[in-house]
Design a protein around this motif. Structure first.
Motif, PDB file in Angstrom:
ATOM      1  N   SER A  87       0.579   4.984   1.520  1.00  0.00           N
ATOM      2  CA  SER A  87      -0.241   5.847   2.377  1.00  0.00           C
ATOM      3  C   SER A  87       0.665   6.670   3.281  1.00  0.00           C
ATOM      4  N   TYR A  88       0.131   7.743   3.747  1.00  0.00           N
ATOM      5  CA  TYR A  88       0.839   8.577   4.719  1.00  0.00           C
ATOM      6  C   TYR A  88      -0.192   9.282   5.586  1.00  0.00           C
ATOM      7  N   THR A 136       0.844  -1.202   0.000  1.00  0.00           N
ATOM      8  CA  THR A 136       0.000   0.000   0.000  1.00  0.00           C
ATOM      9  C   THR A 136       0.865   1.232   0.000  1.00  0.00           C
ATOM     10  N   SER A 145      -4.441   3.825  -3.094  1.00  0.00           N
ATOM     11  CA  SER A 145      -3.678   4.796  -2.306  1.00  0.00           C
ATOM     12  C   SER A 145      -4.537   5.971  -1.908  1.00  0.00           C
ATOM     13  N   LEU A 152      -5.782   6.811   0.921  1.00  0.00           N
ATOM     14  CA  LEU A 152      -5.453   7.450   2.204  1.00  0.00           C
ATOM     15  C   LEU A 152      -4.399   8.522   2.001  1.00  0.00           C
ATOM     16  N   LEU A 153      -3.378   8.204   1.227  1.00  0.00           N
ATOM     17  CA  LEU A 153      -2.347   9.193   0.948  1.00  0.00           C
ATOM     18  C   LEU A 153      -2.915  10.361   0.153  1.00  0.00           C
ATOM     19  N   TYR A 201      -4.869  12.678   2.262  1.00  0.00           N
ATOM     20  CA  TYR A 201      -4.039  13.485   3.143  1.00  0.00           C
ATOM     21  C   TYR A 201      -3.410  14.639   2.363  1.00  0.00           C
ATOM     22  N   ASN A 221      -4.775   4.018   8.990  1.00  0.00           N
ATOM     23  CA  ASN A 221      -3.947   5.081   9.568  1.00  0.00           C
ATOM     24  C   ASN A 221      -4.869   6.158  10.120  1.00  0.00           C
ATOM     25  N   SER A 244       0.595   3.064   7.528  1.00  0.00           N
ATOM     26  CA  SER A 244      -0.589   2.322   7.943  1.00  0.00           C
ATOM     27  C   SER A 244      -0.216   1.085   8.749  1.00  0.00           C
TER      28      SER A 244
END
Length: 686
Positions: A581-582, A579, A658, A660-661, A664, A624, A585
């Protein structure tokens, strides 16, 4: 004292007492706190739970004697009650019940509803009669609750009367000065906590006081006795509401009719003896009528003037107009005018022979039209009109080359006739092989270049032309489909028809991938031998030739990488979750059948020497601070084949998106900066 499993035990030597209490007391929050909802809208009520150490159970119910007609949805910490649309049946008390472990709590809220969809409606303003008591009615349609409505009547800043609920009726006796004035009805919905912009609405209308015709008059200028040849002007006017219809009669014959509410005015440019008569001005509307009359007498003077009424001449030639008058005993004034908007004076002569000539040189289009010759003797004026026609037809018509035409479609052919002008009719005929296709007759007034058009549907037997066609009937297909396994072969096929055959281009995200090398075919294919995640994109097929282009067919392909779901008993299986993400996760793997949960810091899980009991559904959860994503897959463990050894490793990879990233990054860009979230320490109760 000893703490065991969240239970406190107190020991005393003399006697023993047992005190049991919950370390953490959960809370229920209902939002909005005091719901005031508009009827017909979609609204939601949220019941949430805080500080419950286990997964709570939430339930909505109505305290009224009716079922709860709403849709509820719950997750781990809150439940949403959706009212779509809000109705009057939702008004009243609602109860949210929460069970947290062994403890159960409830919280109630009172739902209020309202409807104020439109401004007040005023009726009766168009039925007011002068001097007769009339009534205006004000009401607000579909308003709720009516018990909280206040209606007020205003004239300017002065309040006339008020009432509640509605409709409210205002009675008065209209006077003439009321017509054209305005009156306002203001509606106020007095509900606590209703937004100010939704509290008051008002409507203003103009008052139209109806009355029969009055003050009807007929004026004659210069007077009721005129000299033959003089100009006589009649003006008929009247008051009334609605505006009366005006008509002027000479004897029993209607001369003019007027219905737009303004005074009726008409003139006799040169009065004759036959114009002596009784003239009547009559005004009428649906409430009554009124009439006045005046007798006009015309006295004789000198004889009428004479001239040829219609003259035709070719463009560029010279023309002389002549008019004559007789019977004037004194000096005669002859005046030539062009009958345009400004009544331009062209020539004025004063002579005894009673004849005047107007010479026009090198006639052109602007010379065409009406001319008037006015003869004035003393105060009497006589007039005659002459109409001049200018024509021009200097050359043969020209047929334009139509160029390429499209098979099966309409084609337009143009025939141009230049420098032509005539007030007479011009006939145009279209011929093909001496056969008449169309014949038209035209009249002109101002154009010196004329184009005639012929529209035909072209087929193979019509004309010998080059047939052309822009790209059409486009399609873009993908095999085997929009979701494929990593490593599979994918084929794109683009098709289009046209004449000549169009050039075909396949693009990915706007960038050119492949172009057909020959325009003799209407088919283009493009292969991806081993598809990967990076091949997920928007694919487009574009077709063009010199007669047009088309690129409307688009295909958005999301290539999904799916793990193998069949393994052999005794194999070692590696489940890897990749994955982007930032913040980073946390990844867990859960066996759905027995609830076994494994955690991993790098997204890799090892299943050693799998057996039939390891078959079933598995859930990967990536979480996350911004949220979470879940991917479910299955593993089927088959019996070991004869001669096959165990311990062989098999790797299954899961690729969540992706989002989540991206979410953000989106938030940080929107704010202009971002701050890395800090992990909050776990809460404890004590």
């Amino acid at each position: 004292m000893q703490l065991i499993n969240n239970v406190t035990f107190n020991y005393r030597y003399s006697n023993i007492s047992l005190v049991i209490f919950n370390q953490c007391s959960f809370k229920i929050i209902l939002l909005p706190k005091d719901p005031l909802l508009r009827l017909g809208e979609r609204q939601q009520l949220v019941c949430s739970v805080q500080d419950c150490p286990v997964k709570p159970t939430l339930f909505w119910s109505s305290l009224e004697d009716r079922p709860l007609s709403a849709l509820s949805s719950s997750n781990q910490t809150h439940s949403v009650l959706t009212l779509d649309p809000v109705g009057r049946e939702h008004e009243g008390s609602l109860l949210c019940s929460v069970t947290c472990g062994a403890e159960r709590r409830q919280m109630t809220t009172s739902v209020r509803v309202y409807s104020f969809p439109s401004a007040p409606v005023i009726s009766g303003q168009d039925q007011l009669k002068l001097g007769v008591e009339s009534a205006l009615t004000c009401q607000v349609p579909d308003l709720y609750p009516t018990a909280h409505l206040n209606l007020s009547w205003f004239r300017g800043d002065t309040i006339l009367m008020s009432g509640t609920s509605g409709p409210v009726e205002y009675k008065f006796t209209p006077q003439k000065q009321d017509s054209g004035g305005s009156i306002t009805c203001r509606a106020t919905l007095e509900i606590e906590k209703l937004p100010a912009q939704n509290t008051t609405r008002e409507t203003t209308v103009l008052l139209n006081v109806l009355s029969p015709p009055t003050n009807t008059s007929l004026s004659v200028s210069p007077g009721e006795e005129v000299v033959e040849g003089q100009k006589v002007t009649f003006t008929c006017s009247s008051d009334g509401a609605p505006a009366p219809k005006l008509l002027v009669k000479r004897g029993e014959k209607v001369v003019r009719v007027h219905e737009d509410g303004s005074p009726l005015t008409f003139s006799i440019r040169s009065a004759t003896l036959e114009d002596s008569a009784s003239y009547l001005c009559e005004a009428s509307n649906k409430h009554g009528s009124q009439a006045v009359s005046s007798v006009v007498t015309v006295r004789g003077q000198f004889a009428p003037i004479s001239a040829k009424p219609l003259v035709s001449a070719e463009r560029g030639s010279a023309l002389t107009l002549t008019c004559r008058a007789s019977g004037c005993r004194h000096s005669l004034t002859l005046l030539w005018r062009k009958m345009d908007r400004n009544q331009t004076v062209l020539q004025r002569t004063q002579q005894q022979d009673a004849q005047s000539e107007l010479r026009l040189q090198e006639l052109d289009l602007q010379d065409q039209g009406g001319y008037s010759c006015e003869a004035e003797c003393d105060s009497v004026t006589r007039t005659t009109d002459i109409h001049v026609q200018v024509y021009s037809f200097p050359s043969d018509p020209v047929l334009e080359d139509p160029g390429p035409v499209l098979l099966g479609q309409k084609a337009t052919f143009h025939c141009n006739v230049t420098n032509v002008f005539t007030d007479h009719q011009l006939r145009v005929r279209w011929l093909r092989r001496n056969q008449a296709l169309m014949s038209e007759t035209f009249s002109f007034s101002g154009s010196l270049a004329v184009t005639f058009s012929l529209k035909l549907v072209i087929n193979s037997n019509s004309f010998l032309f080059f047939f052309a066609d822009p790209p059409r009937m486009m399609s873009l297909s993908m095999n085997p489909g929009e979701e494929v396994l990593e490593g599979q072969r994918v084929t794109f096929t683009c098709r289009a028809d046209g004449a000549p055959p169009p050039t075909l281009v396949i693009k990915r995200n706007g960038e050119e991938l492949h172009v057909n090398s020959s325009t003799s075919t209407s088919l283009l294919t493009f292969d991806i031998s081993s598809v990967g995640l990076e091949d997920s994109a928007q694919y487009e097929c574009e077709a063009f030739n010199q007669y047009g282009n088309q690129s409307e067919v688009e295909l958005v392909s999301n290539f999904v990488i799916l793990p193998s779901s069949v393994v052999q008993e005794g194999q070692n299986v590696t489940v890897c979750c990749q994955t982007v993400s930032y913040p980073p996760s946390a990844v867990t793997l859960k066996k759905m059948t027995n609830g076994t949960v494994l955690s991993s810091s790098n997204g890799t899980f090892l299943l050693v020497n799998v057996t039939a009991s390891d078959s079933g559904l598995y859930q990967v959860n990536v979480t996350n601070d911004l949220g979470y994503q879940i991917k479910v897959f299955s593993i089927s463990v088959r019996g070991q084949l004869a001669g096959q050894t165990s311990g062989k490793w098999l790797t299954l990879c899961i690729y969540p998106t992706s989002a989540l990233l991206l979410e953000y990054v989106r938030r940080s860009r929107k704010k202009g900066f971002y701050q890395l979230p800090q992990s909050a320490p776990p809460s404890t109760c004590g």
